[in-house]
Design an enzyme around this catalytic site. Structure first.
Site, mmCIF file in Angstrom:
data_model
loop_
_atom_site.group_PDB
_atom_site.id
_atom_site.type_symbol
_atom_site.label_atom_id
_atom_site.label_comp_id
_atom_site.label_asym_id
_atom_site.label_seq_id
_atom_site.Cartn_x
_atom_site.Cartn_y
_atom_site.Cartn_z
ATOM 1 N N ASP A 91 0.859 -1.170 0.000
ATOM 2 C CA ASP A 91 0.000 0.000 0.000
ATOM 3 C C ASP A 91 0.904 1.232 0.000
ATOM 4 O O ASP A 91 2.051 1.166 0.434
ATOM 5 C CB ASP A 91 -0.849 -0.035 1.279
ATOM 6 N N THR A 108 -0.100 4.726 1.131
ATOM 7 C CA THR A 108 -0.300 5.640 2.250
ATOM 8 C C THR A 108 0.066 4.990 3.575
ATOM 9 O O THR A 108 -0.508 3.982 3.967
ATOM 10 C CB THR A 108 -1.770 6.122 2.289
ATOM 11 N N GLU A 154 -4.972 20.430 6.407
ATOM 12 C CA GLU A 154 -4.886 21.611 7.268
ATOM 13 C C GLU A 154 -3.768 21.472 8.296
ATOM 14 O O GLU A 154 -3.107 22.454 8.648
ATOM 15 C CB GLU A 154 -6.238 21.848 7.958
ATOM 16 N N ASP A 196 -5.161 5.790 -4.268
ATOM 17 C CA ASP A 196 -4.906 7.171 -4.683
ATOM 18 C C ASP A 196 -4.863 7.258 -6.210
ATOM 19 O O ASP A 196 -4.857 6.248 -6.908
ATOM 20 C CB ASP A 196 -3.574 7.638 -4.087
ATOM 21 N N ARG A 235 -5.875 3.663 -7.926
ATOM 22 C CA ARG A 235 -7.349 3.763 -7.966
ATOM 23 C C ARG A 235 -7.994 2.372 -8.006
ATOM 24 O O ARG A 235 -8.870 2.087 -8.809
ATOM 25 C CB ARG A 235 -7.747 4.573 -9.204
ATOM 26 N N LYS A 256 -7.283 -6.119 -6.011
ATOM 27 C CA LYS A 256 -6.173 -6.665 -5.217
ATOM 28 C C LYS A 256 -6.193 -8.189 -5.251
ATOM 29 O O LYS A 256 -5.159 -8.837 -5.430
ATOM 30 C CB LYS A 256 -6.265 -6.174 -3.767
ATOM 31 N N ASN A 285 14.566 -39.592 19.387
ATOM 32 C CA ASN A 285 13.923 -38.702 18.405
ATOM 33 C C ASN A 285 13.369 -37.434 19.033
ATOM 34 O O ASN A 285 13.431 -36.353 18.450
ATOM 35 C CB ASN A 285 12.793 -39.447 17.681
ATOM 36 N N THR A 295 16.876 -36.320 22.980
ATOM 37 C CA THR A 295 18.312 -36.104 22.742
ATOM 38 C C THR A 295 18.589 -35.489 21.371
ATOM 39 O O THR A 295 19.504 -34.693 21.220
ATOM 40 C CB THR A 295 19.096 -37.426 22.900
#
Length: 1044
Positions: free
Chosen positions: A351, A353, A442, A626, A677, A683, A795, A798
């Site tokens: 991705d 962002t 902003e 985006d 977009r 995906k 098995n 050890t």
């Protein structure tokens, strides 16, 4: 309703036969409820506990072990004499292993299905609807909402269904739909039709989607889809339909299990058939059935010997250790097998962002006017450093720092940025970072004001919390914000009306405006040059717009905002603010002040990680919601694309990808490195195409929309800041949301696989030795050298400890300079199969030889002949071939103890051989992995425990050994090191590329003594040589066995 976004409001209302003001009648609600059902995602019918438990026994190796346990249990039931209790130990231990494996398997399965349940958190509990039974709006349970319902939504609400907007009751309606579309900023909605029937969800501006949140405003709409028919419902269906792929390691172990089971079956049958002639031997009382059962028990012991029971536990431990190391690097692994899968990752779909970028919008460029002469003008362009919300950075002109207060235009620009703004910076003390409060755009302006510091505010001595908004606070003390004209879609701008806090003749009310450049500049009649006001001419306007277009479409693809002011606005009482259509009238005759360009900047460390991926043969693909221009620009900045590389057929939007034919889509996935977009379905489709090329895909995501693709890919990677759905559908979570962490995890995965290969081969060669031992004793007619309970001990315990310690082997230095390994590459190649077969044959022969030595040549042993040993079953008092031999001697615990001790000691030597696949012990001494040295010491201690601590010798049917016998054990065991060193030498010099060693005897200089001894660990040589000399100089009658 299909394609509701393309229809007008009247068409949608007509389709459902509903009036916006009154809503549905109760009769309509009843019919629609019967047709469409409840507005909820159905609970997934998971597998029952019994089904999950049964599933765990579908593995072939597990079934063979289960069969061996059942047969052992039945045979133990009929056992007589002293061995009755010990006979039950073997089936009990095997069952214990199987139960433990089943518990782990069931627990993992339960976790896997949590992703679907986590979708429930996005279902709102209540909704507000208009229906004909009441005159006003009513709150009802969201599950009772039906298609056609008129719904009211307001700021803070969670959207209860997929809704076509019919009217907006506020200036604007902003919706946060990031969980569904991956968009990083809230989206402005409208009610106009979107004529494109194939529009992606991001472009359906007249639709609200179930589970998304209203960020601002109030609106009404008609429900067009509920439950599983909503966009979030479609995601749920995709997740249900997605079958979890088995990891490459699991597939390899499955194949190994199948091959091993066939070999085991053949050897067991062969051992049984070889001994048919012995079924009637006197030792079985002349009973053919008892003889058949006796050799059947040997065949069962062989099956137990051939299966590496400790392998699942060792693999789990090694992977768990790997997850701990990854967690320290901020990669939290949820699914253990995926640790190894990371090692063969060939494609990373990331991705944009927050993963490749900081997800912290940052102003990086700005300009103001310098000079204007008629239609020509010059600009003062500035660049700004710093790529996060931290108020740290400087303003530069021509790469040199400047003082912003020296430019009148910058002072006014900073004032607009500070006041025409509803966001702020905040210092999060817990995380130690600066964060946004409000909109990202902003907040970027707020951060810019802090970096500019136009009033030379004293910042030293301020705490980080005080520093966050220090410069903005100074500006806000000068002017007071009276009211805001909110952003609207038609004018693409917003403004604030401000009055001075200290009124004077020179200071007066102003309106500050910010917005899209084309909209704001069209309404500008003047431009600010220094402290003067100059008329805007067409030539100047063209110059400004050309620079803005260049910024918006160049290598940076900046998001530009124009900043302007109205020096003489109307008074508040002269404005009609009830109707937002009037706002544009008050934002005319503006003076253009400047422009800022911002972007979500790439993380600093990402470019080097992308370069490292290229070195390691891993393709990086950016997949983002985006727009394409921004995505390609970021790709160029981080090295996915070259600065001037042509991106034709290498970058696609979701729409462009859909328009391709299936074969062209397949080719696109093979070559493309950027998809913009995109929707969730894209995906998943990209993952499917990549998997068709046998690529091992790692997919990142954070929203609900990413969950199906995360589940479908081999490695689903969720963001730490992402949704619960994404995290539960993934195999790995990035605590820091950083792409570089993925690359570090891939490197760790490769190292883990290399170490895993070593201990898997180590365990397999041990099992080959055990099989050869049992096969040889049966074929030669010798007494049992090893019994099942001893084999289980070797098995599981050890062998298990050194095998686990091999997981700590140091990684190769060039591990990220090699291409990803082919997931179809076998765990054991032809040469390695020969190598471990040779070692295994020696282990088996040495084990049998140790038992035979006690019978034939040992002091204190019976010293029987080879014929007597191989025909011991015919031993009885009246048989002249066994004259003077006590037949009870063939049941002595000494030969079994010798065989077990040799097996354990040889395996410890084998563990040292496994420090490196091909590197000599002389160059890589044991202390390169101190954990291995510790585990060997512990394994030998446990062996001494069962030899010398009562009642353990009785359980294992063994007895303590004297010094001479231990020296014999070492004599037989140590040659395995020399044997493997020879095989390593052959591999190094003739099967791989020649290394530094003396391998080309063409020139005498290259074969000098110094060249051949370079890198040898002399401390290891000096330590081991005296031991070897002492062991082999002590007489243990070893040669007598061969003369006999």
């Amino acid at each position: 309703m299909e394609n509701a976004h393309t229809k007008t409001v009247e068409e949608v209302l007509g389709h459902f036969g509903v009036n916006e003001s009154t809503g549905l009648s109760l009769e309509q609600v009843k019919k629609l409820k019967e047709r469409w059902g409840s507005n909820e995602l159905p609970a997934e019918e998971g597998k029952t506990l019994l089904e999950l438990v049964i599933e765990q026994f579908e593995d072939l190796l597990v079934r063979i072990l289960l069969l061996a346990a059942c047969i052992s249990f039945v045979l133990a039931w009929f056992e007589e004499g002293e061995e009755t209790i010990t006979a039950f130990v073997e089936p009990f231990v095997i069952l214990l292993i199987l139960v433990a494996n089943a518990i782990v398997g069931v627990w993992q399965e339960r976790n896997a299905e949590n992703a679907i349940e986590a979708l429930k958190e996005y279902e709102p509990e209540m909704g507000k609807v208009y229906r004909q039974d009441r005159k006003s709006v009513q709150r009802i349970k969201a599950k009772d909402i039906v298609p056609g319902d008129i719904v009211e939504i307001a700021v803070g609400d969670k959207v209860p269904a997929d809704i076509r907007l019919t009217s907006i009751k506020s200036t604007t309606l902003r919706v946060d739909q990031s969980i569904l579309t991956g968009e990083s900023v809230s989206v402005i909605k409208h009610t106009d039709p979107v004529p494109d029937p194939r529009a992606v969800n991001q472009d359906k501006k007249n639709m609200l989607f179930s589970g998304t949140n209203i960020a601002a405003g109030k609106a009404m709409g008609v429900v067009v889809a509920t439950g599983v028919n909503t966009e979030i419902g479609k995601i749920r269906d995709e997740m249900v339909a997605t079958e979890q792929e088995r990891t490459p390691l699991q597939q390899k172990l499955d194949e190994f299990g199948e091959q091993l089971s066939k070999v085991i079956s053949l050897i067991c049958i062969a051992v049984w058939i070889i001994n048919i002639g012995h079924f009637n031997d006197p030792v079985h009382g002349g009973s053919w059935i008892r003889g058949a059962i006796y050799y059947f028990k040997i065949a069962v012991a062989l099956a137990v010997a051939a299966i590496p029971e400790g392998l699942p536990a060792v693999i789990t431990t090694c992977l768990a250790l790997g997850t701990r190391r990854m967690a320290k690097k901020n990669a939290i692994v949820r699914s253990l097998p995926s640790v190894e899968t990371l090692g063969c990752t060939s494609v990373i779909c990331s991705d944009k962002t927050g993963t490749l970028t900081t997800n912290q919008m940052s102003v990086c460029r700005m300009f103001i006017l310098d000079k204007v002469e008629g239609d020509t003008c010059s600009l003062n362009e500035f660049s700004i450093t710093g790529s996060t919300y931290a108020p740290i950075g400087e303003v530069q002109k021509d790469d040199k720092p400047v003082k912003c207060h020296q430019y009148d235009g910058l002072v006014e620009l900073a004032t607009i940025c500070a006041l025409c703004n509803d966001s702020a910076l905040d210092y999060n003390e817990a995380k130690g970072v600066y964060e946004k409060v409000g909109e990202a755009t902003e907040t970027a302006l707020t951060c810019l004001v802090e970096k500019m510091n136009v009033f030379d505010t004293e910042l030293k001595g301020l705490s980080k919390i005080e520093r966050a908004n220090a410069c903005n606070s100074v500006i806000k003390q000068l002017m007071k914000k009276e009211f805001t004209l909110e952003f609207s879609r038609d004018r693409k701008s917003m403004s604030v009306y401000c009055t001075p806090n200290k009124p004077s003749r020179t200071s007066m009310s102003k309106m500050f405006v910010k917005g899209a450049p084309e909209g704001v500049i069209d309404r500008c009649t003047h431009i600010r040059v220094g402290s003067t006001k100059v008329p805007m001419t067409p030539g100047v306007k063209q110059k400004i717009m050309s620079v803005i277009r260049e910024w918006g479409s160049g290598s940076d693809t900046l998001r530009c905002l124009a900043l302007a002011t109205h020096d003489n606005p109307l008074k508040r009482e002269e404005m009609h603010l009830e109707d937002s259509a009037n706002f544009i009238k008050y934002e005319t005759n503006l003076t253009f002040v400047g422009c800022v360009g911002m972007l979500d900047p790439p993380r600093i460390e990402v470019a080097s990680s992308v370069k490292l991926c290229r070195q390691a043969g891993i393709r990086v693909i950016m997949i983002t919601g985006d727009n394409k221009g921004t995505a390609v620009a970021i790709c160029r900045r981080i090295g996915i694309f070259g600065q001037d590389e042509d991106v034709t057929s290498k970058a696609f939007t979701g729409r462009e990808f859909d328009e391709l034919s299936p074969s062209a889509q397949r080719d696109a996935c093979l070559n493309a490195r950027c998809f913009a977009r995109v929707e969730p379905s894209h995906k998943s489709k990209i993952v499917e195409f990549l998997q068709s090329f046998d690529e091992i895909t790692a997919m990142t995501g954070d929203g609900v929309n990413d969950a199906p693709a995360l589940k479908k890919s081999e490695i689903g990677i969720a963001m730490g800041s992402g949704t619960a759905v994404a995290k539960t559908a993934s195999e790995m979570v990035l605590a820091d949301d950083n792409f570089s962490t993925i690359v570090a995890a891939v490197e760790e995965g490769r190292a883990i696989y290399n170490n895993m290969k070593q201990f898997i081969r180590y365990l397999i060669s041990s099992n080959v030795g055990e099989v050869v031992c049992i096969f040889l004793t049966a074929a030669l007619g010798f007494p049992e050298a090893l019994i099942p309970v001893q084999l289980l001990w070797v098995n599981l315990v050890t062998d298990g400890l050194p095998a686990t310690a091999l997981g700590f082997n140091p990684p190769d230095l060039d591990i990220m300079n090699k291409p990803p390994r082919n997931p179809k590459e076998p765990l054991i190649s032809g040469w390695l199969f020969f190598r471990y077969l040779a070692i295994g044959c020696y282990v088996g022969a040495a084990t049998v030889g140790a038992a035979a030595w006690w019978f034939i040549a040992a002091d204190g042993g019976p010293r029987v002949s080879f014929y007597q040993l191989s025909h011991f079953l015919q031993c009885k008092e009246d048989n002249p071939d066994f004259d003077g031999v006590d037949c009870a001697i063939f049941e002595s615990p000494y030969p079994m103890t010798m065989a077990l001790s040799v097996l354990v000691t040889i395996e410890m030597c084998n563990a040292l051989n496994s420090l490196s696949e091909n590197q000599s012990l002389l160059r890589m001494p044991p202390w390169e992995n101190i954990w291995l040295v510790g585990s060997i010491c512990l394994s030998m201690s446990l062996h001494f425990l069962i030899l010398y601590v009562e009642p353990l010798p009785l359980i294992f049917q063994i007895t303590p050994l004297n010094l001479t016998q231990w020296l014999m054990v070492l004599k037989i065991s140590l040659p395995v090191i020399l044997m493997d060193e020879t095989l390593k030498f052959v591999a190094r010099n003739y099967l791989e590329q020649p290394g530094k060693e003396c391998v080309q005897p063409a020139t005498k200089s290259s074969c000098s003594l110094s060249a051949c001894t370079d890198g040898i660990s002399w401390p290891f040589v000096l330590l081991i040589m005296p031991l070897v000399v002492w062991v082999y100089s002590t007489d243990t009658n070893f040669s007598d066995m061969f003369w006999s």
